[in-house]
Design a protein around this motif. Sequence first.
Motif, PDB file in Angstrom:
ATOM      1  N   ASP A  68       0.755  -1.329   0.105  1.00 56.76           N
ATOM      2  CA  ASP A  68       0.027  -0.013  -0.108  1.00 56.76           C
ATOM      3  C   ASP A  68       0.851   1.285  -0.274  1.00 56.76           C
ATOM      4  N   LEU A  69       2.176   1.149   0.418  1.00 55.46           N
ATOM      5  CA  LEU A  69       2.944   2.302   0.808  1.00 55.46           C
ATOM      6  C   LEU A  69       3.403   2.827  -0.780  1.00 55.46           C
ATOM      7  N   ILE A  70       3.489   1.809  -1.519  1.00 51.87           N
ATOM      8  CA  ILE A  70       3.875   2.302  -3.039  1.00 51.87           C
ATOM      9  C   ILE A  70       2.882   3.126  -3.590  1.00 51.87           C
ATOM     10  N   ALA A  71       1.624   3.079  -3.421  1.00 53.85           N
ATOM     11  CA  ALA A  71       0.633   3.932  -3.900  1.00 53.85           C
ATOM     12  C   ALA A  71       0.887   5.513  -3.470  1.00 53.85           C
ATOM     13  N   ILE A  72       0.722   5.386  -2.055  1.00 55.07           N
ATOM     14  CA  ILE A  72       1.084   6.645  -1.502  1.00 55.07           C
ATOM     15  C   ILE A  72       2.514   7.419  -1.903  1.00 55.07           C
ATOM     16  N   ARG A  73       3.366   6.605  -2.163  1.00 52.73           N
ATOM     17  CA  ARG A  73       4.812   7.093  -2.484  1.00 52.73           C
ATOM     18  C   ARG A  73       4.788   7.643  -4.037  1.00 52.73           C
ATOM     19  N   SER A  74       3.940   7.007  -4.729  1.00 45.65           N
ATOM     20  CA  SER A  74       3.637   7.613  -6.018  1.00 45.65           C
ATOM     21  C   SER A  74       3.115   8.726  -6.183  1.00 45.65           C
ATOM     22  N   GLU A  75       1.870   8.671  -5.438  1.00 42.07           N
ATOM     23  CA  GLU A  75       0.991  10.002  -5.400  1.00 42.07           C
ATOM     24  C   GLU A  75       1.967  11.080  -5.014  1.00 42.07           C
ATOM     25  N   ARG A  76       2.695  11.188  -3.839  1.00 44.92           N
ATOM     26  CA  ARG A  76       3.387  12.046  -3.487  1.00 44.92           C
ATOM     27  C   ARG A  76       4.675  12.488  -4.382  1.00 44.92           C
ATOM     28  N   ALA A  77       5.109  11.483  -5.239  1.00 49.12           N
ATOM     29  CA  ALA A  77       6.263  11.867  -5.981  1.00 49.12           C
ATOM     30  C   ALA A  77       5.750  12.618  -7.223  1.00 49.12           C
ATOM     31  N   GLN A  78       4.642  12.219  -7.709  1.00 47.32           N
ATOM     32  CA  GLN A  78       3.946  13.090  -8.741  1.00 47.32           C
ATOM     33  C   GLN A  78       3.428  14.311  -8.306  1.00 47.32           C
ATOM     34  N   ALA A  79       3.154  14.598  -7.142  1.00 50.44           N
ATOM     35  CA  ALA A  79       2.709  16.026  -6.693  1.00 50.44           C
ATOM     36  C   ALA A  79       4.016  16.750  -6.804  1.00 50.44           C
ATOM     37  N   THR A  80       5.327  16.086  -6.282  1.00 57.21           N
ATOM     38  CA  THR A  80       6.593  16.878  -6.351  1.00 57.21           C
ATOM     39  C   THR A  80       6.977  17.297  -7.722  1.00 57.21           C
ATOM     40  N   VAL A  81       6.643  16.441  -8.656  1.00 54.68           N
ATOM     41  CA  VAL A  81       6.952  16.541 -10.349  1.00 54.68           C
ATOM     42  C   VAL A  81       6.364  17.873 -10.642  1.00 54.68           C
ATOM     43  N   ASP A  82       4.670  17.670 -10.270  1.00 61.33           N
ATOM     44  CA  ASP A  82       3.997  18.908 -10.666  1.00 61.33           C
ATOM     45  C   ASP A  82       4.305  20.141 -10.259  1.00 61.33           C
ATOM     46  N   GLN A  83       4.605  20.170  -8.870  1.00 63.93           N
ATOM     47  CA  GLN A  83       5.160  21.523  -8.299  1.00 63.93           C
ATOM     48  C   GLN A  83       6.364  22.077  -8.787  1.00 63.93           C
ATOM     49  N   ALA A  84       7.479  21.239  -9.060  1.00 65.19           N
ATOM     50  CA  ALA A  84       8.670  21.629  -9.694  1.00 65.19           C
ATOM     51  C   ALA A  84       8.465  21.938 -11.213  1.00 65.19           C
ATOM     52  N   HIS A  85       7.509  21.395 -11.704  1.00 66.87           N
ATOM     53  CA  HIS A  85       7.143  21.721 -13.292  1.00 66.87           C
ATOM     54  C   HIS A  85       6.483  23.374 -13.262  1.00 66.87           C
ATOM     55  N   LEU A  86       5.731  23.665 -12.447  1.00 69.37           N
ATOM     56  CA  LEU A  86       5.179  24.761 -12.271  1.00 69.37           C
ATOM     57  C   LEU A  86       5.940  26.078 -11.680  1.00 69.37           C
ATOM     58  N   ALA A 181      12.869  15.787  -9.178  1.00 70.83           N
ATOM     59  CA  ALA A 181      11.552  15.439  -8.758  1.00 70.83           C
ATOM     60  C   ALA A 181      11.173  14.245  -9.583  1.00 70.83           C
ATOM     61  N   LYS A 182      11.653  14.247 -10.947  1.00 73.40           N
ATOM     62  CA  LYS A 182      11.231  13.298 -12.017  1.00 73.40           C
ATOM     63  C   LYS A 182      12.002  12.072 -11.641  1.00 73.40           C
ATOM     64  N   THR A 183      13.437  11.904 -11.255  1.00 71.24           N
ATOM     65  CA  THR A 183      14.139  11.048 -10.770  1.00 71.24           C
ATOM     66  C   THR A 183      13.388  10.345  -9.637  1.00 71.24           C
ATOM     67  N   GLY A 184      13.036  10.960  -8.554  1.00 70.47           N
ATOM     68  CA  GLY A 184      12.052  10.451  -7.499  1.00 70.47           C
ATOM     69  C   GLY A 184      10.940   9.391  -8.129  1.00 70.47           C
ATOM     70  N   LEU A 185      10.233  10.086  -8.811  1.00 77.00           N
ATOM     71  CA  LEU A 185       9.004   9.430  -9.440  1.00 77.00           C
ATOM     72  C   LEU A 185       9.459   8.277 -10.184  1.00 77.00           C
ATOM     73  N   ALA A 186      10.606   8.232 -10.849  1.00 79.21           N
ATOM     74  CA  ALA A 186      11.126   7.146 -11.558  1.00 79.21           C
ATOM     75  C   ALA A 186      11.497   6.034 -10.660  1.00 79.21           C
ATOM     76  N   GLU A 187      11.941   6.308  -9.606  1.00 79.80           N
ATOM     77  CA  GLU A 187      12.661   5.489  -8.482  1.00 79.80           C
ATOM     78  C   GLU A 187      11.380   4.809  -7.974  1.00 79.80           C
ATOM     79  N   VAL A 188      10.331   5.451  -7.788  1.00 81.58           N
ATOM     80  CA  VAL A 188       8.905   4.911  -6.977  1.00 81.58           C
ATOM     81  C   VAL A 188       8.413   3.876  -8.228  1.00 81.58           C
ATOM     82  N   SER A 189       8.382   4.173  -9.407  1.00 85.66           N
ATOM     83  CA  SER A 189       8.050   3.516 -10.588  1.00 85.66           C
ATOM     84  C   SER A 189       8.665   2.067 -10.571  1.00 85.66           C
ATOM     85  N   ALA A 190      10.023   2.077 -10.323  1.00 87.78           N
ATOM     86  CA  ALA A 190      11.036   1.069 -10.551  1.00 87.78           C
ATOM     87  C   ALA A 190      10.373   0.261  -9.276  1.00 87.78           C
ATOM     88  N   TYR A 191      10.213   0.656  -8.103  1.00 86.26           N
ATOM     89  CA  TYR A 191       9.909  -0.044  -7.139  1.00 86.26           C
ATOM     90  C   TYR A 191       8.433  -0.784  -7.290  1.00 86.26           C
TER      91      TYR A 191
END
Length: 320
Positions: A68-86, A181-191
């Motif tokens: 279950d933690l993977i889904a939470i980490r994925s959402e948090r990583a995606q939010a970080t990417v969106d924030q960095a993009h803005l 931020a994208k690297t963090g999202l890729a790491e979560v995706s790898a997990y």
Amino acid sequence: MKYRVVASLMFYLVLTACPNQKPRPLQGQVEFDEIDIASRLSSRVREIKVDIGDDVKAGQLLAVLDDDLIAIRSERAQATVDQAHLQKQLTDQATRREELAQLETAEQLSRSQLEFARQSLKRARALYEKGAIATQQWEEVLVKEKAARSQHTMARSRLEAGRNGARQEQKAIAAANLVQAKTGLAEVSAYDKDLQLSAALAGQVQAIHARPGELVPQGFPVITLQDRSHPRLSFYVTEDRLAAFQQGHFYKVSIPALKDAAYKVQLVRVQVLPAVLTQVVTEGRGTRDIRSFELTFKPVDDSTSLQSGMSAVLMPGDQP
């Protein structure tokens, strides 16, 4: 696995104690490589897709894990990417249109004030040269012209900065934050991919170490595969019998479990065993100790009937 041969080696030493005795056959066994399929995450087993004895293909899905933690980490990583993009967009744009319009208006106003101050200075200079105004009045007009020129310079600099956007350093920092931020999202995706365990190669399921609902720690082997495509036969000899074998040569072995079926094999490796387990002191004083070696053979004939653990018999010097 090599410790199982200690008793056999003792038996070979007894046989070699009589130098005139006819060479006796060697007994070894068939072996296959085994690969453990594990996850890099601590998770719970959701589903097992195979059973013991199944033949699987490379890339075939074997088990599905749940975390279950993977889904939470994925959402948090995606939010970080969106924030960095803005943040990067704001840095690239730097100034909004409304702010830019205000800067343009301020620059036009300061330019008008500077033009008025210059005209005033021109008239005051003509009057001062004719003696029509006092020196104090002339100096006041001169100071006002300098002040208007300075204000216009500042307004023009602000307008240019607004048009050019943020500094290159700020843009570089924003871009680096987006990459991180994208690297963090890729790491979560790898997990997330590790939650689906697939076969690393074609083989046969030898063991299933966890069942649905069980929690497995990081690195725990959930399923063990046997590589059926690369069998080998292992024999153990003492060094006084090693001269009967040459690496690269072909020999013949028989498999008792297959009604003594004969197989052509090639000697591919000769490896000394650890001295602490295989070095034996001979009875005669002054003679050297005896070391033991492992002989690894690769079947040349069709080996699909071979099974792990089958006994194999080889006669030294018996070449096909």
